[in-house]
Motif scaffolding. Structure first.
Motif, mmCIF file in Angstrom:
data_model
loop_
_atom_site.group_PDB
_atom_site.id
_atom_site.type_symbol
_atom_site.label_atom_id
_atom_site.label_comp_id
_atom_site.label_asym_id
_atom_site.label_seq_id
_atom_site.Cartn_x
_atom_site.Cartn_y
_atom_site.Cartn_z
ATOM 1 N N MET A 1 0.875 -1.229 -0.006
ATOM 2 C CA MET A 1 0.291 -0.044 0.135
ATOM 3 C C MET A 1 0.539 0.982 0.034
ATOM 4 S SD MET A 1 -3.079 -0.102 2.260
ATOM 5 C CE MET A 1 -3.148 -1.951 3.590
ATOM 6 N N LYS A 2 2.004 1.360 1.218
ATOM 7 C CA LYS A 2 2.512 2.231 1.400
ATOM 8 C C LYS A 2 2.992 2.016 -0.636
ATOM 9 C CE LYS A 2 5.608 5.122 3.866
ATOM 10 N NZ LYS A 2 5.384 6.320 3.038
ATOM 11 N N LYS A 3 3.723 1.358 -1.319
ATOM 12 C CA LYS A 3 4.935 1.688 -2.519
ATOM 13 C C LYS A 3 3.918 2.463 -2.977
ATOM 14 C CE LYS A 3 7.431 -0.834 -5.154
ATOM 15 N NZ LYS A 3 7.977 -2.173 -5.771
ATOM 16 N N LEU A 4 2.594 2.040 -3.345
ATOM 17 C CA LEU A 4 1.617 2.490 -4.350
ATOM 18 C C LEU A 4 0.972 4.356 -3.464
ATOM 19 C CD1 LEU A 4 -0.524 2.821 -6.546
ATOM 20 C CD2 LEU A 4 -2.218 1.946 -5.017
ATOM 21 N N ASP A 6 3.206 6.520 -2.137
ATOM 22 C CA ASP A 6 4.306 6.918 -2.765
ATOM 23 C C ASP A 6 4.548 7.085 -3.390
ATOM 24 O OD1 ASP A 6 4.703 7.095 0.092
ATOM 25 O OD2 ASP A 6 6.884 5.509 0.546
ATOM 26 N N TYR A 7 4.406 6.377 -4.949
ATOM 27 C CA TYR A 7 4.592 6.235 -5.989
ATOM 28 C C TYR A 7 3.788 7.310 -6.927
ATOM 29 C CZ TYR A 7 3.601 5.878 -10.725
ATOM 30 O OH TYR A 7 3.995 6.559 -12.661
ATOM 31 N N CYS A 8 2.583 7.583 -6.169
ATOM 32 C CA CYS A 8 0.882 8.427 -6.583
ATOM 33 C C CYS A 8 1.203 10.175 -6.806
ATOM 34 C CB CYS A 8 0.214 7.280 -6.313
ATOM 35 S SG CYS A 8 -0.477 6.191 -7.334
ATOM 36 N N PHE A 9 2.099 9.385 -4.772
ATOM 37 C CA PHE A 9 1.897 10.630 -4.637
ATOM 38 C C PHE A 9 4.304 11.192 -4.596
ATOM 39 C CE2 PHE A 9 -2.064 9.289 -3.435
ATOM 40 C CZ PHE A 9 -3.065 10.871 -3.550
ATOM 41 N N ALA A 10 3.906 11.429 -5.441
ATOM 42 C CA ALA A 10 5.939 11.446 -5.335
ATOM 43 C C ALA A 10 5.769 13.117 -5.969
ATOM 44 C CB ALA A 10 6.567 10.228 -6.496
ATOM 45 N N THR A 35 1.062 9.495 4.248
ATOM 46 C CA THR A 35 1.205 8.465 2.722
ATOM 47 C C THR A 35 1.005 7.399 4.372
ATOM 48 O OG1 THR A 35 3.225 8.721 2.399
ATOM 49 C CG2 THR A 35 1.989 9.318 0.572
ATOM 50 N N LYS A 36 1.723 7.700 5.081
ATOM 51 C CA LYS A 36 1.321 6.576 5.990
ATOM 52 C C LYS A 36 0.484 6.751 6.982
ATOM 53 C CE LYS A 36 4.437 5.165 9.916
ATOM 54 N NZ LYS A 36 3.940 4.290 10.099
ATOM 55 N N ARG A 37 -0.042 7.828 6.997
ATOM 56 C CA ARG A 37 -1.220 7.753 8.095
ATOM 57 C C ARG A 37 -2.238 7.713 6.873
ATOM 58 N NH1 ARG A 37 -2.349 13.270 10.249
ATOM 59 N NH2 ARG A 37 -4.109 12.364 10.920
ATOM 60 N N TRP A 38 -1.810 8.158 5.584
ATOM 61 C CA TRP A 38 -3.163 6.797 4.686
ATOM 62 C C TRP A 38 -3.708 5.618 4.737
ATOM 63 C CZ3 TRP A 38 -2.040 10.642 -0.077
ATOM 64 C CH2 TRP A 38 -2.288 11.567 0.435
ATOM 65 N N VAL A 39 -1.889 4.871 4.707
ATOM 66 C CA VAL A 39 -1.963 3.168 5.060
ATOM 67 C C VAL A 39 -2.911 3.157 5.825
ATOM 68 C CG1 VAL A 39 -0.172 1.653 4.832
ATOM 69 C CG2 VAL A 39 0.414 3.091 3.692
ATOM 70 N N ASP A 40 -2.471 3.737 7.179
ATOM 71 C CA ASP A 40 -3.049 3.619 8.255
ATOM 72 C C ASP A 40 -4.797 3.233 7.940
ATOM 73 O OD1 ASP A 40 -0.998 2.841 9.397
ATOM 74 O OD2 ASP A 40 -0.219 4.808 10.622
ATOM 75 N N ALA A 41 -5.035 4.639 7.839
ATOM 76 C CA ALA A 41 -6.791 4.618 7.481
ATOM 77 C C ALA A 41 -7.519 4.093 6.424
ATOM 78 C CB ALA A 41 -6.367 5.466 6.520
ATOM 79 N N HIS A 108 -4.605 10.122 -10.862
ATOM 80 C CA HIS A 108 -4.345 8.480 -10.148
ATOM 81 C C HIS A 108 -5.132 8.623 -8.588
ATOM 82 C CE1 HIS A 108 -0.705 6.630 -11.673
ATOM 83 N NE2 HIS A 108 -0.308 8.267 -12.005
ATOM 84 N N PHE A 109 -6.366 7.679 -8.776
ATOM 85 C CA PHE A 109 -7.410 7.266 -8.285
ATOM 86 C C PHE A 109 -6.892 5.767 -7.301
ATOM 87 C CE2 PHE A 109 -9.218 9.852 -11.110
ATOM 88 C CZ PHE A 109 -9.608 10.799 -10.466
ATOM 89 N N VAL A 110 -6.838 6.349 -6.128
ATOM 90 C CA VAL A 110 -6.289 4.891 -5.322
ATOM 91 C C VAL A 110 -7.741 5.083 -3.881
ATOM 92 C CG1 VAL A 110 -5.135 4.080 -3.171
ATOM 93 C CG2 VAL A 110 -3.870 5.815 -4.938
#
Length: 169
Positions: A1-4, A6-10, A35-41, A108-110
């Motif tokens: 999740m974090k990798k995706l 981080d790519y989308c929001f680089a 993005t770390k907080r988003w992964v948690d969410a 990019h939509f996640v």
């Protein structure tokens, strides 16, 4: 999740230093800008799933691309509005959107694999096609100046500037 995420929001993808355009970020039902907080969410949201199995989809990654011929007409306000419309109409779930300022500007939509109600955000091919046609009609009505980026999803084979569904995670 974090990798995706981080790519989308680089920053090198979301900042357009050549034209001085700012990063565009659209969120729905999610807080913060980390993005770390988003992964948690997204993980917390997935815990609300009504049916759990080992091959479940936790995130969906979808892209909306525009024709390079329309790049000079595309504004930050347009992209924010299209991103918000997409997240609001795609599913009742948490989601984020980023713009990549490249040769072909694209969003990019996640989106969470499970909605706020605990049910899957998966939609059938037919429903996804109907959603793309609604997006196409919205774009035609709201931004007719982006004429080169109209895809005509009602045709058999869409142009290469179509909404693409990436592999879900």
């Amino acid at each position: 999740m974090k990798k995706l995420l981080d790519y989308c929001f680089a920053p090198e993808k979301t900042m357009d230093k050549q034209c001085g355009r700012e990063a565009v970020l659209v969120k729905r039902h999610i807080r913060g800008y980390d993005t770390k907080r988003w992964v948690d969410a997204f993980k917390r949201n997935d815990e609300n799933r009504s049916f759990t199995h080992k091959n479940r989809v936790v995130l969906r990654h979808e892209i909306v691309a525009f024709s390079p011929e329309d790049n000079h007409k595309i504004t930050v306000d347009m992209l924010e509005e299209i991103g918000a419309w997409y997240l609001r109409n795609r599913s009742e779930s948490i989601g984020v959107c980023a713009v990549h300022w490249e040769e072909s500007i694209h969003l990019h939509f996640v989106i969470a694999g499970v909605g706020l109600d605990g049910k899957s955000t998966r939609i059938s091919r037919g429903n996804f096609k109907a959603f793309k046609i609604r997006l196409q009609e919205y774009q035609k009505q709201r931004f007719p100046e982006l004429s080169h980026s109209i895809v005509e999803h009602s045709k058999k084979k869409p142009s290469r500037f179509a909404l693409r569904r990436k592999k879900s995670i």
